[in-house]
Design a protein around this motif. Structure first.
Motif, PDB file in Angstrom:
ATOM      1  N   LYS A 130       0.832  -1.213   0.000  1.00 49.86           N
ATOM      2  CA  LYS A 130       0.000   0.000   0.000  1.00 49.86           C
ATOM      3  C   LYS A 130       0.863   1.259   0.000  1.00 49.86           C
ATOM      4  CE  LYS A 130      -4.514  -1.165   1.874  1.00 49.86           C
ATOM      5  NZ  LYS A 130      -5.552  -0.793   2.836  1.00 49.86           N
ATOM      6  N   ALA A 131       1.922   1.238   0.760  1.00 49.07           N
ATOM      7  CA  ALA A 131       2.810   2.407   0.800  1.00 49.07           C
ATOM      8  C   ALA A 131       3.391   2.664  -0.592  1.00 49.07           C
ATOM      9  CB  ALA A 131       3.921   2.183   1.821  1.00 49.07           C
ATOM     10  N   ALA A 132       3.788   1.589  -1.287  1.00 48.63           N
ATOM     11  CA  ALA A 132       4.361   1.748  -2.626  1.00 48.63           C
ATOM     12  C   ALA A 132       3.299   2.208  -3.625  1.00 48.63           C
ATOM     13  CB  ALA A 132       4.980   0.429  -3.090  1.00 48.63           C
ATOM     14  N   ALA A 133       2.059   1.776  -3.413  1.00 48.43           N
ATOM     15  CA  ALA A 133       0.982   2.101  -4.361  1.00 48.43           C
ATOM     16  C   ALA A 133       0.557   3.561  -4.257  1.00 48.43           C
ATOM     17  CB  ALA A 133      -0.213   1.184  -4.134  1.00 48.43           C
ATOM     18  N   ALA A 134       0.887   4.228  -3.156  1.00 45.73           N
ATOM     19  CA  ALA A 134       0.637   5.668  -2.981  1.00 45.73           C
ATOM     20  C   ALA A 134      -0.787   6.074  -3.357  1.00 45.73           C
ATOM     21  CB  ALA A 134       1.659   6.472  -3.790  1.00 45.73           C
ATOM     22  N   GLY A 135      -1.745   5.372  -2.773  1.00 52.86           N
ATOM     23  CA  GLY A 135      -3.140   5.759  -2.982  1.00 52.86           C
ATOM     24  C   GLY A 135      -3.837   4.973  -4.068  1.00 52.86           C
ATOM     25  N   LYS A 136      -3.069   4.348  -4.971  1.00 46.76           N
ATOM     26  CA  LYS A 136      -3.685   3.484  -5.977  1.00 46.76           C
ATOM     27  C   LYS A 136      -3.948   2.109  -5.368  1.00 46.76           C
ATOM     28  CE  LYS A 136      -2.315   5.384 -10.362  1.00 46.76           C
ATOM     29  NZ  LYS A 136      -1.752   5.013 -11.667  1.00 46.76           N
ATOM     30  N   SER A 137      -4.528   1.206  -6.142  1.00 50.14           N
ATOM     31  CA  SER A 137      -4.845  -0.125  -5.615  1.00 50.14           C
ATOM     32  C   SER A 137      -3.642  -1.053  -5.682  1.00 50.14           C
ATOM     33  CB  SER A 137      -5.995  -0.746  -6.408  1.00 50.14           C
ATOM     34  OG  SER A 137      -7.176  -0.022  -6.188  1.00 50.14           O
ATOM     35  N   VAL A 138      -3.710  -2.085  -4.858  1.00 52.84           N
ATOM     36  CA  VAL A 138      -2.715  -3.153  -4.879  1.00 52.84           C
ATOM     37  C   VAL A 138      -3.382  -4.386  -5.500  1.00 52.84           C
ATOM     38  CG1 VAL A 138      -1.288  -4.705  -3.472  1.00 52.84           C
ATOM     39  CG2 VAL A 138      -1.556  -2.288  -2.812  1.00 52.84           C
ATOM     40  N   GLY A 139      -2.842  -4.875  -6.608  1.00 58.07           N
ATOM     41  CA  GLY A 139      -3.361  -6.095  -7.223  1.00 58.07           C
ATOM     42  C   GLY A 139      -2.713  -7.306  -6.587  1.00 58.07           C
TER      43      GLY A 139
END
Ligand SMILES: NC(=O)c1ccc[n+]([C@@H]2O[C@H](COP(=O)([O-])OP(=O)(O)OC[C@H]3O[C@@H](n4cnc5c(N)ncnc54)[C@H](OP(=O)(O)O)[C@@H]3O)[C@@H](O)[C@H]2O)c1
Length: 207
Positions: A130-139
């Motif tokens: 989640k931290a890497a996704a910066a607000g986008k979704s995690v697949g």
């Protein structure tokens, strides 16, 4: 990452599955359930990553792929998926990848790779992705990993590409669920060619 971004970031299982519930055959093969990526239409869809591919899909599948992929900021997978995919050549097409494992594989992590290994459990993997996704979704890819997330109440959505095939045996997506029946929210449905894309919200059990 802000608190707002953490809340917005969803954990979305993304799997191609046969109508009878298998995501791979008995030998981990995905040719049948992935056939729609290669042979379901004339629209080209180019992936990025270290092993770029060009899909050939219907207009409807291309549109839902564009929406899906543009919403992703990171991937979370199990070790077996990483192995079968040969580490995506070091860079997954859909963003930095966090691989759950008990032991970091020999020769990894590699320089210039966005594949990371998480050995301290599912909650840590979710937090890092989640931290890497910066607000986008995690697949999420990997049946075992998706079941673990589901059982821990960490999964927000199921995005399933139902391939028009019956495999009869193989790796099942929905084995080992802790709390069933588990009712899902209303799906959005996109009919493709040889595939139906369904996306269900996962209802969180109130604690
Ligand atoms: N149809 C599709 O869309 C699709 C997509 C991707 C993959 N697949 C297929 O799905 C299959 C792989 O799925 P799978 O369910 O077998 O495995 P998986 O979820 O990819 O990986 C499971 C492995 O991840 C590691 N792991 C999981 N949770 C962990 C935790 N909390 N702590 C530490 N390590 C943990 C363990 O490996 P270690 O103990 O070895 O570290 C475990 O054996 C393959 O057949 C692949 O081809 C299909």
């Amino acid at each position: 990452m802000t608190k707002e971004e953490r809340i917005m970031s969803k954990i979305v299982a993304i799997m191609s599955m046969s109508l009878d519930g298998y995501v791979a055959d008995r030998h981990d093969g995905v040719a049948e359930v992935f056939d729609w990526y290669a042979n379901s239409g004339d629209v080209e869809f180019h992936t990025g990553g270290s092993d770029p591919m060009t899909f050939h899909v219907s207009p409807a599948s291309a549109q839902q792929l564009r929406e899906l992929v543009s919403g992703l900021g990171a991937m979370l997978t199990g070790r077996r998926t990483f192995e079968v995919a040969q580490g995506w050549g070091g860079n997954h097409a859909w963003g930095p990848a966090f691989v759950l494992t008990h032991e970091i594989p020999a020769g990894w992590p590699r320089p210039n790779s966005t594949v990371h290994f998480v050995t301290d459990g599912i909650e840590s993997a979710v937090a890092q992705a989640k931290a890497a996704a910066a607000g986008k979704s995690v697949g999420v890819h990997g049946a075992d990993t998706i079941q673990e997330l589901f059982n821990a109440g960490l999964l927000d959505e199921l995005h399933i590409d139902i391939a028009a095939v019956l495999l009869g045996s193989g790796v099942r997506l929905f084995d080992h669920l802790a709390d069933t029946p588990a009712f899902l929210g209303n799906p959005t449905v996109t009919a493709g060619v040889g595939v139906t894309h369904v996306r269900y919200p996962v209802k969180k059990v109130e604690s």
